[in-house]
Structure formats: structure tokens, C-alpha cells
Scaffold this active site. Structure first.
Site, mmCIF file in Angstrom:
data_model
loop_
_atom_site.group_PDB
_atom_site.id
_atom_site.type_symbol
_atom_site.label_atom_id
_atom_site.label_comp_id
_atom_site.label_asym_id
_atom_site.label_seq_id
_atom_site.Cartn_x
_atom_site.Cartn_y
_atom_site.Cartn_z
ATOM 1 N N GLY A 1 16.321 -9.286 -30.171
ATOM 2 C CA GLY A 1 17.039 -10.392 -30.801
ATOM 3 C C GLY A 1 18.437 -10.617 -30.244
ATOM 4 O O GLY A 1 19.199 -11.423 -30.766
ATOM 5 N N LYS B 1 34.584 -18.084 -23.605
ATOM 6 C CA LYS B 1 35.494 -17.079 -24.167
ATOM 7 C C LYS B 1 36.647 -16.811 -23.198
ATOM 8 O O LYS B 1 37.801 -16.617 -23.626
ATOM 9 C CB LYS B 1 34.715 -15.803 -24.478
ATOM 10 C CG LYS B 1 33.677 -16.019 -25.589
ATOM 11 C CD LYS B 1 32.670 -14.895 -25.665
ATOM 12 C CE LYS B 1 31.642 -15.101 -26.771
ATOM 13 N NZ LYS B 1 30.509 -14.187 -26.715
#
Ligand code: NAP
Ligand code: HSE
Length: 428
Positions: free
Chosen positions: A187, A205
């Protein structure tokens, strides 16, 4: 303590938003004491209000933003993601006098200026700690704790998915495809992993970090970006043999004697003695080099519902305190307005692996390609494989453009079969 509650609205109640709602409820008394007034959740905007969400009462879920605005929130927390409608809703919230918290790095990196300008125009706060490196307190330290220092360089592992993949390639000898599949099964990686593995998430970022560290506006378009999809098991093995490990780094650095900023995302070889080398699996870390403070490292979970919610709630408490005190956070600091330097002129040591025919004179011709472009060789190792050989070269610091010209020249040498890998090497 004021009896007047501060009204909080969520835009989005998914992985992060539902954890924010849960913690707002579970920590209500502590938060009220810390803020000086209770915080009350007045609604959460979602696409599908019929979807059950643990810990969020059904009557709080709305699908029409007008319903939220009618509840006059003091603070709006955006956890929808994407550019639209998040951008329009945040601008609307600020125009209505609400302070806003967002974790939306994509929006901040693409159009942060519009958000900052709206916050200034409407005299409200805009906070976004969770947008970079999830739970890790990083943006407030850059903005506030280091406000009296000069940041020289920021080196970050800011994408957990790619760090997980590279860790598995390093520690289990997995190839890229298998490590990616494992990250998807756990995941970490999405079904379409492009934004993570091609470095786009880290680039957003990097833009946010560069803007804060160097007091300038930096956008996604300013970031030179290369992901990890080209990293092979043999690159990882070569790094290991050199005492290094490959990491996807977001780099923001002062260049040209402090008159410009270099900002990039690329895989790089990091010495195993460097603190970033020990950042394993899906963890994030950001290494900050500052003039007076020296080296600092910020480490923790860069993603996940509860960890990211922790950073969101930190912002929420800070902005709520401001409301109670009639104060505001320091706004955007862009006074330096530094330009972005040409990424091709950024200098670094480079690792090159060169597949060659193993015959007399080849080494001299290869070496001359480096010399002709002013690139100095630091170490050279030859691994023979019958009629061919692999030359592993590490250069002294050289500009990216000179390395590219050297590679082009090498590819023109008939004894050179391929130059499969060129990668930056970070110093200790
Ligand atoms: P998510 O699980 O996909 O949740 C998104 C939420 O927004 C859902 O509740 C969704 O409603 C709602 N939404 C999306 N589009 C909408 C629309 N057009 N109108 C109304 N509601 C809409 O996302 P997430 O993982 O929580 O991420 C939220 C933000 O946090 C993103 O900016 C992400 O980059 C950032 N972030 C996430 C993590 C992380 O670990 N997940 C870490 C750091 C930062 P439905 O539920 O009805 O679909
Ligand atoms: N996809 C991101 C990661 C989530 O893997 O780190 C946090 O931005």
C-alpha cells in the site's frame, strides 16, 4: 479559557482527513487547553457522503461547499489533494476570513503564490507543515527556528515509496520491478506509481523546501527531476561495492556564492557513513546544513493517516492560538528573490559505469574523453568479463553539463559499448 468555540471545517475526509477528525475528537480537552478555546468540527466536504467514515458523524459530511460556508468556519483544513477544486475552495475560505491548513504539496508547488497572496490580502494564516515529509516537524523549524541562520543546503529523502523500493533493492537484492510490486502490495505505491517513482512527488516537496530555506518563490517547474525507474540491481550492487547506498534525494542548495538556488531531485549514491544512508523502508529524513547550526537531521514518518494528521493538527493548534490571541503567523518570506541556477552547472562527484571492449588502448581513449571535457577522475576500477569489461569511474566534482558532454564523447568511441549508468555521488 474562552467559552467561544473555534469552528473547524475539513475539505476532504479520506486517509488523512478522517484521522484529523478522530484526533480532534479524542484530544479535544487537551487541544482546548493548549489553544485557549475549544475546537469544534462543523463539517467535512466529501464526494460521497454515503460512504461510512469511522469517528465522523454522518451529519457532518457534506457534498456542497456552500453548506460549509454557511457554518462560518474559523479554520479550514484542506485534505482533498489535487489542484482543483482544492485551489478555488482554499481561496474562497480565505476570502471569507478563515485561516487555512493544507497538506497539498502539489497545489503549493504549482500555485503556492496565489495561496500566499490571498492569505496576505485577507489577513489570515496559511500553514502547510504536513505537505513535506508528513509527520516530521520540518517547515516550522526552517521558517522559525532557523530564521536567524543561513541555510546552505537541504538534502531530503522525502518520498517513502521510493525509499522503500530502494531499501528492498539494497537489502534483499530485489530488482526494481519486484521491489515496486512489493511496495504496491504493502500500500505504499499507488496502482499508477508514476508520481512517486518518477520523482514528481519529491519535486513538489523540493520546491516547497527550497522556497522556505532560501526565502524565495520556487515552483515545481524550477525543479530538475529524475526518478528511480532507471535504477538497476547492478547500480545498487556497484554502490554497495563502493560503500554507498542509492537514495532518491531532493536537493535545494545555495549556489553561485549565495546568489542563486539549485533545486533538483535525482537518485544519488550516499556513503553508508552519512546519516541519510540509515533511513530505511518508507521513512523520510531531511538533512539541513546551516552556516551557524551546522548539520541537522529531521527524521520520521513521511506518510500515513495518523502521522500526517499529527502535523496537520500541529498547524491547526498554532492557527487556533493565533485566532484566540488576535495574532498571525509570519507570512511568506520571499525577500531574497533568488533566481534558480542552471542545473547543468551544478557540480557534484559522479559515478559512471562504462561497458567497453577489453583491448589495448581502450583505457587511454576513455580517459581522454574525460580530460577533453575538463572532468577529473578520482578513482577508476576495471572488472573484466572475457572480451569485454566494465569500467567504474568516480569523478571529482564536475558540472553536470561537462559530465553529459563526456558521456556523449564516450558513446562516440567504437570500443565503448554502452554507458548504462551516470549518477551523482554525495560526500560524507
Ligand atoms: P484521500 O484519502 O484520497 O482523501 C481525499 C478526500 O477528499 C476524500 O474524503 C474525498 O472524498 C475528498 N475529495 C476529493 N475530491 C473531492 C471533490 N472534488 N469534492 C469533494 N470532496 C473531494 O487523500 P489523502 O491521502 O487523505 O490525502 C489528502 C492530502 O494530504 C493530499 O493533498 C495528499 O497529498 C496529502 N498527504 C497525504 C499523505 C498520506 O499519507 N495519505 C501524506 C502527506 C500528505 P470521498 O472520500 O467521498 O472520495
Ligand atoms: N506518496 C508519498 C510517499 C506520500 O510515498 O511518500 C506522502 O506524500
Amino acid at each position: 479559557m474562552s467559552d467561544q468555540p473555534l469552528k473547524v471545517a475539513l475539505l476532504g475526509c479520506g486517509v488523512v482527513g478522517s484521522q484529523v477528525a478522530r484526533l480532534l475528537d479524542e484530544h479535544a480537552d487537551d487541544m482546548a487547553a493548549r489553544v485557549g478555546a475549544p475546537l469544534t468540527l462543523v463539517g467535512a466536504l466529501v464526494r460521497d457522503a454515503s460512504k461510512p467514515r469511522d469517528g465522523v458523524r454522518d451529519e457532518l459530511l457534506v457534498t456542497d461547499p456552500e453548506v460549509l460556508w454557511e457554518r462560518s468556519p474559523d479554520i479550514v483544513v484542506e485534505l482533498m489533494g489535487g489542484i482543483e477544486p482544492a485551489r478555488t475552495l482554499l481561496l474562497e475560505a480565505m476570502a471569507r476570513g478563515a485561516s487555512v491548513v493544507t497538506a497539498n504539496k502539489a497545489l503549493l508547488a504549482q500555485d503556492g503564490a496565489a495561496l500566499h497572496d490571498a492569505a496576505a490580502e485577507h489577513h489570515v494564516d496559511l500553514a502547510f507543515e504536513a505537505s513535506v515529509a508528513g509527520a516530521i516537524p520540518l517547515l516550522r523549524p526552517l521558517k522559525e527556528s532557523l530564521a536567524g541562520d543561513r541555510v546552505l543546503r537541504v538534502l531530503g529523502i522525502v518520498n517513502g515509496t521510493t525509499n522503500y523500493i530502494l531499501t528492498r533493492m539494497d537489502e534483499a537484492g530485489a530488482d526494481y520491478a519486484d521491489a515496486l510490486r512489493e511496495a504496491q502490495e504493502l500500500g505504499y505505491a499507488e496502482a499508477d506509481p508514476t508520481a512517486d517513482v518518477e520523482g514528481h512527488d519529491a519535486a513538489a516537496k523540493a520546491a516547497i523546501l527550497a522556497g522556505l530555506a532560501f526565502h524565495s518563490r520556487v515552483t515545481l517547474d524550477d525543479v530538475a527531476c529524475q526518478g528511480i525507474s532507471g535504477v538497476t540491481a547492478s547500480d545498487v550492487e556497484a554502490a554497495r561495492a563502493m560503500g554507498h547506498v542509492i537514495k532518491l534525494l531532493a536537493v535545494a542548495e545555495s549556489t553561485d556564492g549565495g546568489t542563486a538556488i539549485g533545486v533538483r531531485v535525482n537518485p544519488a549514491m550516499v556513503p553508508r557513513t552519512h546519516p541519510l544512508a540509515s533511513v530505511r523502508e518508507a521513512f523520510n529524513a531531511v538533512f539541513v546544513e546551516a552556516e551557524a547550526a551546522g548539520d541537522l537531521m529531521f527524521y520520521g514518518r513521511g506518510a500515513g493517516g495518523a502521522p500526517t494528521a499529527s502535523a496537520v493538527l500541529g498547524d491547526l493548534v498554532a492557527l487556533a492560538r493565533n485566532r484566540v490571541l488576535g495574532a498571525r503567523d509570519p507570512g511568506e518570506s520571499t525577500y531574497a528573490a533568488l533566481p534558480i541556477s542552471d542545473p547543468g552547472r551544478a557540480t557534484a562527484r559522479h559515478y559512471l559505469s562504462i561497458d567497453v571492449d577489453d583491448r589495448a588502448g581502450v583505457l587511454a581513449r576513455v580517459a581522454s574523453c574525460f580530460a577533453e571535457h575538463g572532468v577529473s577522475i578520482e578513482t577508476l576500477r576495471q572488472d573484466g568479463r572475457g572480451d569485454d569489461a566494465v569500467l567504474v569511474v568516480v569523478t571529482h566534482a564536475a558540472a553536470g553539463d561537462d559530465i553529459s558532454a563526456t558521456v556523449a564523447a564516450l558513446r562516440g568511441v567504437d570500443a565503448v559499448r554502452d554507458v548504462p549508468t551516470v549518477m551523482q555521488v554525495i560526500g560524507d
